[in-house]
Structures are given as C-alpha cells and as structure tokens.
Design a protein around this motif. Structure first.
Motif, PDB file in Angstrom:
ATOM      1  N   VAL A  91       0.843  -1.200   0.000  1.00  0.00           N
ATOM      2  CA  VAL A  91       0.000   0.000   0.000  1.00  0.00           C
ATOM      3  C   VAL A  91       0.879   1.252   0.000  1.00  0.00           C
ATOM      4  O   VAL A  91       0.635   2.196  -0.752  1.00  0.00           O
ATOM      5  CB  VAL A  91      -0.962   0.002   1.210  1.00  0.00           C
ATOM      6  N   LEU A  92       1.910   1.252   0.830  1.00  0.00           N
ATOM      7  CA  LEU A  92       2.799   2.412   0.921  1.00  0.00           C
ATOM      8  C   LEU A  92       3.486   2.684  -0.419  1.00  0.00           C
ATOM      9  O   LEU A  92       3.643   3.844  -0.811  1.00  0.00           O
ATOM     10  CB  LEU A  92       3.835   2.212   2.022  1.00  0.00           C
ATOM     11  N   GLU A  93       3.877   1.635  -1.125  1.00  0.00           N
ATOM     12  CA  GLU A  93       4.489   1.821  -2.445  1.00  0.00           C
ATOM     13  C   GLU A  93       3.539   2.556  -3.388  1.00  0.00           C
ATOM     14  O   GLU A  93       3.938   3.480  -4.104  1.00  0.00           O
ATOM     15  CB  GLU A  93       4.854   0.461  -3.059  1.00  0.00           C
ATOM     16  N   PRO A 115      -4.071   5.678   7.558  1.00  0.00           N
ATOM     17  CA  PRO A 115      -4.197   5.421   8.994  1.00  0.00           C
ATOM     18  C   PRO A 115      -2.846   5.243   9.685  1.00  0.00           C
ATOM     19  O   PRO A 115      -2.659   5.701  10.803  1.00  0.00           O
ATOM     20  CB  PRO A 115      -5.017   4.126   9.044  1.00  0.00           C
ATOM     21  N   LEU A 116      -1.897   4.579   9.039  1.00  0.00           N
ATOM     22  CA  LEU A 116      -0.575   4.342   9.626  1.00  0.00           C
ATOM     23  C   LEU A 116       0.447   5.339   9.083  1.00  0.00           C
ATOM     24  O   LEU A 116       1.591   4.988   8.789  1.00  0.00           O
ATOM     25  CB  LEU A 116      -0.122   2.905   9.336  1.00  0.00           C
ATOM     26  N   LEU A 117       0.046   6.581   8.985  1.00  0.00           N
ATOM     27  CA  LEU A 117       0.885   7.624   8.385  1.00  0.00           C
ATOM     28  C   LEU A 117       2.247   7.725   9.066  1.00  0.00           C
ATOM     29  O   LEU A 117       3.282   7.764   8.410  1.00  0.00           O
ATOM     30  CB  LEU A 117       0.161   8.970   8.456  1.00  0.00           C
ATOM     31  N   PHE A 118       2.252   7.756  10.395  1.00  0.00           N
ATOM     32  CA  PHE A 118       3.506   7.883  11.135  1.00  0.00           C
ATOM     33  C   PHE A 118       4.251   6.554  11.201  1.00  0.00           C
ATOM     34  O   PHE A 118       5.469   6.509  11.029  1.00  0.00           O
ATOM     35  CB  PHE A 118       3.257   8.415  12.541  1.00  0.00           C
ATOM     36  N   GLU A 119       3.501   5.483  11.427  1.00  0.00           N
ATOM     37  CA  GLU A 119       4.126   4.170  11.598  1.00  0.00           C
ATOM     38  C   GLU A 119       4.859   3.701  10.334  1.00  0.00           C
ATOM     39  O   GLU A 119       5.845   2.968  10.430  1.00  0.00           O
ATOM     40  CB  GLU A 119       3.060   3.128  11.987  1.00  0.00           C
ATOM     41  N   THR A 120       4.367   4.108   9.168  1.00  0.00           N
ATOM     42  CA  THR A 120       4.970   3.673   7.895  1.00  0.00           C
ATOM     43  C   THR A 120       5.922   4.709   7.307  1.00  0.00           C
ATOM     44  O   THR A 120       6.449   4.504   6.212  1.00  0.00           O
ATOM     45  CB  THR A 120       3.877   3.398   6.849  1.00  0.00           C
ATOM     46  N   SER A 160      -3.050  -1.406  20.130  1.00  0.00           N
ATOM     47  CA  SER A 160      -2.012  -1.813  19.171  1.00  0.00           C
ATOM     48  C   SER A 160      -1.542  -0.651  18.298  1.00  0.00           C
ATOM     49  O   SER A 160      -0.578  -0.788  17.550  1.00  0.00           O
ATOM     50  CB  SER A 160      -2.544  -2.931  18.268  1.00  0.00           C
ATOM     51  N   GLN A 161      -2.226   0.495  18.397  1.00  0.00           N
ATOM     52  CA  GLN A 161      -1.880   1.644  17.568  1.00  0.00           C
ATOM     53  C   GLN A 161      -0.962   2.608  18.323  1.00  0.00           C
ATOM     54  O   GLN A 161      -0.878   2.579  19.546  1.00  0.00           O
ATOM     55  CB  GLN A 161      -3.153   2.385  17.125  1.00  0.00           C
ATOM     56  N   MET A 162      -0.299   3.474  17.546  1.00  0.00           N
ATOM     57  CA  MET A 162       0.527   4.513  18.153  1.00  0.00           C
ATOM     58  C   MET A 162      -0.359   5.369  19.075  1.00  0.00           C
ATOM     59  O   MET A 162      -1.492   5.684  18.719  1.00  0.00           O
ATOM     60  CB  MET A 162       1.128   5.400  17.051  1.00  0.00           C
TER      61      MET A 162
END
Length: 196
Positions: A91-93, A115-120, A160-162
């Motif tokens: 997805v990030l790609e 949703p995982l903007l910071f984590e990824t 489980s999230q930031m």
C-alpha cells in the motif's frame, strides 16, 4: 503542489473527513481503499494472506473476513508485523507513487488518507498533517456499531496503535470529531479555505 496527510486512530472519523474533502473536489489518495483492492477475492495478496494466517481468514465464498483477520493480528504483535509486511508495504508503495506523481503538478492540494501515516513513515511525503480525533468512548461506540464487535476487541485494536498523544504532537492540525457532523464540517470548511 501541497500534500496534506490525514491520520487518526480507529473510529476517529478519518473516512468521514476524507469523504467530505473528496466531495469538495479535492483529490484524496485513500490507503484503506488501496488495501481493499489489493485483497479482493481471488487476488495474489489474498492467497498470500491465507497461506500466512490460515484459511479461517476467508469467508465461505473466498473473500477476506476482515473481522476474523483483525482478531488474529491485533492480538499478536508478531502476526501484526507479518500482515504489515504483506499488505502495508505494498500500500505504501502505491501511495508513494501517487504522491510523487502529484508533486509534478504546478499547483493544487492533494490529501493522503493513511491510517498508519507515522508508523509507515508516509508522513515524510507530506507538507502538513491533519490528525482526526474523538473521545475514546465515542470511537469505541462507532467501531462496535460499524464492525459488530465487542468493546474488548476495539480496545485491543486501540492499544495496538501509536498513542493518540504522539500523533497529536506530530500533527500541524487537530480535528476534533467528538461534537457532531455540523461542527466537524465547519472545522473542515475553515481548514480547506486556509489550505488554498
């Protein structure tokens, strides 16, 4: 060209925010929609997920059972990391490719709903970040109603999230989605006017 990232915890209302922004005529790159397209029935990614987590993550007709998958991966950090390697990286790609394509345009604003903007590390693609939040009880109620799951299921996913505080501190804008639709849309109208 300006790129604004939208993020927030589960049940905060990111999809509502993105939908309104899209309705106002802005381009929105939706990471969840990309993820859903990658895991459609019969897709190679879906086969890879079934091999990794077992056939029980599929419905009787061969589609992804998102609720069962969530119950498996959000209770186990190792399984969550495996899921991210299979889906999140892909997805990030795609998000990165689309963001880089928008950078070639001379003007305008595009939004990345991740949703995982910071984590990824997708935040590095953005000029500004908008964090959508709501009271925890509101978020829990929304997710329970939407996904027909238990309060405990939602709390496991939140844990489980930031942490919210970290996301808030790393964002330029905080959008409070606790006070109803009219208040939310008024905030968004003001922010969109400022972003042009």
């Amino acid at each position: 060209m300006k790129i604004i990232g939208i993020t927030g915890g589960i049940g905060a209302g990111k999809s509502t925010v993105s939908s309104y922004i899209r309705d106002r005529g802005y381009e929105v790159v939706d990471a969840d929609a990309i993820s859903r397209s990658l895991t459609e029935k019969g897709s190679p990614v879906l086969s890879e997920l079934a091999a990794a987590f077992g056939g029980e993550i599929l419905t009787p007709d061969g589609a992804l059972d998102r609720r069962k998958t969530a119950a498996i991966v959000f209770a186990d950090p190792e399984k969550k990391a495996r899921l991210e390697r299979i889906i999140t990286d892909r997805v990030l790609e795609i998000v990165t490719e689309r963001a880089e394509a928008f950078r070639t345009k001379p003007s305008g604003t595009v939004f990345l709903d991740v949703p995982l903007l910071f984590e990824t590390d997708a935040w590095k693609l953005c000029d500004e970040i908008w964090f959508v939040t709501a009271r925890q009880e509101t978020r829990i109620d929304r997710v329970m109603a939407r996904e027909h799951c238990t309060r405990e299921d939602v709390l496991v996913r939140i844990a489980s999230q930031m942490p919210e505080e970290e996301k808030r501190s790393r964002s330029a804008v905080v959008i409070d989605n606790s006070r109803g639709m009219a208040e939310l849309l008024a905030q968004l109208d003001e922010l969109l006017a400022q972003s042009e």
